[in-house]
Design a protein around this motif. Structure first.
Motif, PDB file in Angstrom:
ATOM      1  N   GLN A 253       2.444   1.992  -3.283  1.00 44.20           N
ATOM      2  CA  GLN A 253       1.510   2.559  -4.267  1.00 44.20           C
ATOM      3  C   GLN A 253       1.130   3.999  -3.920  1.00 44.20           C
ATOM      4  O   GLN A 253       1.014   4.847  -4.804  1.00 44.20           O
ATOM      5  N   GLN A 254       0.924   4.279  -2.615  1.00 45.71           N
ATOM      6  CA  GLN A 254       0.381   5.586  -2.223  1.00 45.71           C
ATOM      7  C   GLN A 254       1.434   6.659  -2.017  1.00 45.71           C
ATOM      8  O   GLN A 254       1.234   7.803  -2.418  1.00 45.71           O
ATOM      9  N   TRP A 255       2.541   6.339  -1.384  1.00 46.52           N
ATOM     10  CA  TRP A 255       3.503   7.369  -1.013  1.00 46.52           C
ATOM     11  C   TRP A 255       4.074   8.135  -2.204  1.00 46.52           C
ATOM     12  O   TRP A 255       4.239   9.348  -2.126  1.00 46.52           O
TER      13      TRP A 255
ATOM     14  N   VAL B 175      -1.793   0.828   9.088  1.00 48.42           N
ATOM     15  CA  VAL B 175      -2.360   0.086   7.952  1.00 48.42           C
ATOM     16  C   VAL B 175      -2.211  -1.420   8.176  1.00 48.42           C
ATOM     17  O   VAL B 175      -3.140  -2.195   7.926  1.00 48.42           O
TER      18      VAL B 175
ATOM     19  N   ALA C 252       0.844  -1.203   0.000  1.00 49.08           N
ATOM     20  CA  ALA C 252       0.000   0.000   0.000  1.00 49.08           C
ATOM     21  C   ALA C 252       0.877   1.250   0.000  1.00 49.08           C
ATOM     22  O   ALA C 252       0.609   2.217  -0.724  1.00 49.08           O
ATOM     23  N   ALA C 253       1.944   1.213   0.806  1.00 51.27           N
ATOM     24  CA  ALA C 253       2.850   2.372   0.872  1.00 51.27           C
ATOM     25  C   ALA C 253       3.528   2.595  -0.471  1.00 51.27           C
ATOM     26  O   ALA C 253       3.649   3.729  -0.948  1.00 51.27           O
TER      27      ALA C 253
ATOM     28  N   ARG D 176       2.623   8.966  -4.813  1.00 58.73           N
ATOM     29  CA  ARG D 176       1.594   9.909  -5.269  1.00 58.73           C
ATOM     30  C   ARG D 176       1.347  10.990  -4.227  1.00 58.73           C
ATOM     31  O   ARG D 176       1.234  12.162  -4.541  1.00 58.73           O
ATOM     32  N   GLU D 177       1.236  10.573  -2.953  1.00 58.98           N
ATOM     33  CA  GLU D 177       0.757  11.490  -1.917  1.00 58.98           C
ATOM     34  C   GLU D 177       1.874  11.994  -1.013  1.00 58.98           C
ATOM     35  O   GLU D 177       1.630  12.762  -0.091  1.00 58.98           O
TER      36      GLU D 177
ATOM     37  N   PRO E 250       4.510   9.989   4.515  1.00 61.38           N
ATOM     38  CA  PRO E 250       3.919  10.565   5.739  1.00 61.38           C
ATOM     39  C   PRO E 250       4.989  11.006   6.740  1.00 61.38           C
ATOM     40  O   PRO E 250       6.132  10.550   6.673  1.00 61.38           O
TER      41      PRO E 250
ATOM     42  N   TRP F 220       2.468   5.049  10.181  1.00 64.17           N
ATOM     43  CA  TRP F 220       1.536   4.822   9.068  1.00 64.17           C
ATOM     44  C   TRP F 220       1.469   3.327   8.732  1.00 64.17           C
ATOM     45  O   TRP F 220       0.389   2.760   8.596  1.00 64.17           O
TER      46      TRP F 220
END
Lengths: 411, 118
Positions: free
Chosen positions: A42-44, A60, A39-40, A46-47, A50, A56
């Motif tokens: 894929q998300q980090w 999760v 998940a990290a 982009r976003e 943290p 984080w």
């Protein structure tokens, strides 16, 4: 490896330890951590990363683990011998307790668990790379050239075996600790070797394993700065890996130590490795990794092959035989004796190995014999031995090297 | 590499029940090896009548002939590629195949690209 991937890998053991301490269930926690890492990944990008990456990942991972436990509970109720287990409360945000559990020193406990004696070496390696190294199953499968499904089974089976052995997430008892530590270091050594012996270009995934093994040993060393064998293993890896740029030529053919272009060796790694082993030898209990590192340091610090201090290497092999006798050590000892005093003396040391079941049909015994016969001037005998060694090895680059040695001695 | 050998006579002499047993034994073994995380790949091979042998001549011309390369009474009937700790472990699995009773199973180490400087 990108900085980003390194960040995730460095968090892996801490996040997993925190979940296991809080919930138990090593097998499911390990799976949950993998999903959190995914998940990290894929998300980090982009976003953004943290502020508290570990928090984080724990959050999760916790959420995923409670899901897994719920479905597992339903299944367990159908199993006779299931341990009593109440469904955990919904885990919204980890309290301070779980954050506090994310301590560095759990990495060792985790390593002991992954290198559990109930597992085969191949399983210990796979589980260590995933649970402590943070590699995905796909990455591990690629490095070891097996299908991903096979590797996935190997890992889940390893986790089942640990569960069946009734192992808890605790440091092993004092009496067992030395043996278990030996298993951990051996697994890290095997991971390194898998990467180091991979020929250049063919399998870059394997080559990454050397960096991963060095990274993991550095982590252990931070936790156990006074353990001589940990320092010795790190030194051995650095001194060996320093030669990697010179060990194969442009075509990927193996270049023997004596013929390597030493200007290509990684000087920083040699300096660090030598300092490590010198320090360990002077102030800690002696062990086989330190002695092997010392031998590698003698090679590493010789400007030219002909400057090699062979008598010192012979002395170190004598020490190694005292503390860790095995036929491979005796074989290398024979080579060192041949270089220090002469091929006849070296050949004499090969004789006892002929009757050793582990060694008598081994291609390396025949390769050494060929080399020593060549040194002694028996070219016909050397050629026959090179050809026999070439037929016995299952390594393509070794076979090609031995074949070329035979070819050079006439047809 | 565990190579399973057969010949037309051996196969033809099996009863339907023996053939079913053979299929089942292989399914069970493949499942076990997969569960143990050891199986790399396995396959049963079609009848040798379907074999083609390919060779490239000195002038780079390709020749394809019907039939196996070496005319032997026995043919390769199937294979397993298994990652084992040592050859004895592989021999143990080969010995559990019914084919080892009917003809033979050959155990062959596979070459790899890793090597250690001498």
């Amino acid at each position: 490896m990108s900085d980003f991937e390194l960040l995730l890998r460095e968090q892996t053991p801490q996040v997993l330890s925190a979940l296991v301490r809080h919930y138990g269930h090593f097998d499911l926690a390990e799976e949950a951590v993998q999903e959190a890492l995914l998940a990290a990944a894929q998300q980090w990008p982009r976003e953004g990363v943290p502020d508290n990456p570990r928090g984080w990942l724990i959050r999760v991972g916790s959420r995923r683990l409670t899901d897994l436990l719920r479905s597992d509970t339903a299944r367990r109720r159908r199993e006779e011998n299931a341990a009593a287990l109440s469904a955990p409360e919904e885990f919204v945000a980890p309290g301070p307790d779980i954050e506090d559990l994310a301590g560095r020193d759990d990495t060792l406990t985790l390593l002991f668990l992954c290198c559990h004696p109930a597992l085969s070496p191949a399983s210990q390696i796979a589980l260590t790379l995933r649970a402590v190294g943070g590699l995905t199953t796909a990455q591990i499968a690629a490095a070891f050239l097996v299908p991903e499904a096979t590797m996935a089974q190997r890992i889940s089976r390893a986790k089942r075996s640990i569960k069946q052995a009734g192992s808890s997430f605790e440091m092993p008892p004092e009496a067992e600790r030395d043996a278990r530590m030996g298993a951990v270091l051996h697994v890290l050594y095997l991971i390194f070797n898998e990467g180091y012996t991979a020929s250049s270009g063919d399998n870059l995934h394997s080559a990454e394993l050397t960096a991963e093994a060095i990274r993991l040993v550095r982590g252990v060393r931070r936790l156990l700065p006074n353990d001589g064998e940990v320092a010795g293993l790190l030194a051995l890896m650095l001194l060996t890996d320093a030669r990697r740029p010179a060990r194969t030529d442009a075509d990927g053919a193996l270049v023997p130590l004596a013929e390597q272009d030493r200007s290509k060796w990684n000087k920083d790694a040699i300096v660090e490795g030598e300092a490590l082993v010198t320090d360990a030898l002077s102030r800690t209990q002696l062990g086989p990794y330190q002695v092997q590192a010392a031998i590698a340091a003698v090679h590493g610090t010789a400007e030219r092959a002909e400057d090699t201090d062979w008598p010192q290497i012979v002395a170190l092999y004598q020490v190694l035989e005292q503390i860790s006798d095995n036929p491979m050590v005796r074989l290398n000892h024979a080579v060192a004796v041949a270089m220090a005093t002469g091929p006849k003396e070296g050949l004499a040391l090969l004789e006892p190995l002929e009757s050793d079941g582990r060694m008598k049909d081994h291609h390396r015994l025949e390769a050494v014999r060929a080399h020593l016969l060549e040194m002694s001037g028996d070219l016909a005998g050397a050629r026959a031995s090179y050809l026999l060694a070439a037929r016995r090895t299952t390594s393509v680059p070794e076979r090609d090297y031995l074949q070329s040695k035979a070819d050079r001695l006439g047809t | 590499m565990l190579l399973i050998y057969s010949n037309p006579e051996s196969w033809a002499s099996l009863s339907a029940e023996q053939r079913d047993d053979l299929t089942r034994a292989h399914q069970e073994l493949a499942t076990e090896l997969t569960e143990q995380g050891l199986l790399v790949s396995s396959a049963g091979l079609a009848d040798p009548i379907t074999t083609r042998t390919v060779s490239i001549g000195d002038d780079n011309s390709r020749t394809t002939t019907d039939g196996p390369y070496a005319e032997a009474k026995e043919h390769l009937a199937g294979f397993y590629l298994v990652e084992c700790e040592d050859i004895d472990q592989a021999i143990g699995y080969a010995a559990r195949m019914p084919d080892a009773q009917y003809v033979a199973v050959e155990v062959r180490p596979v070459m790899d690209t890793s090597g250690l400087e001498m």
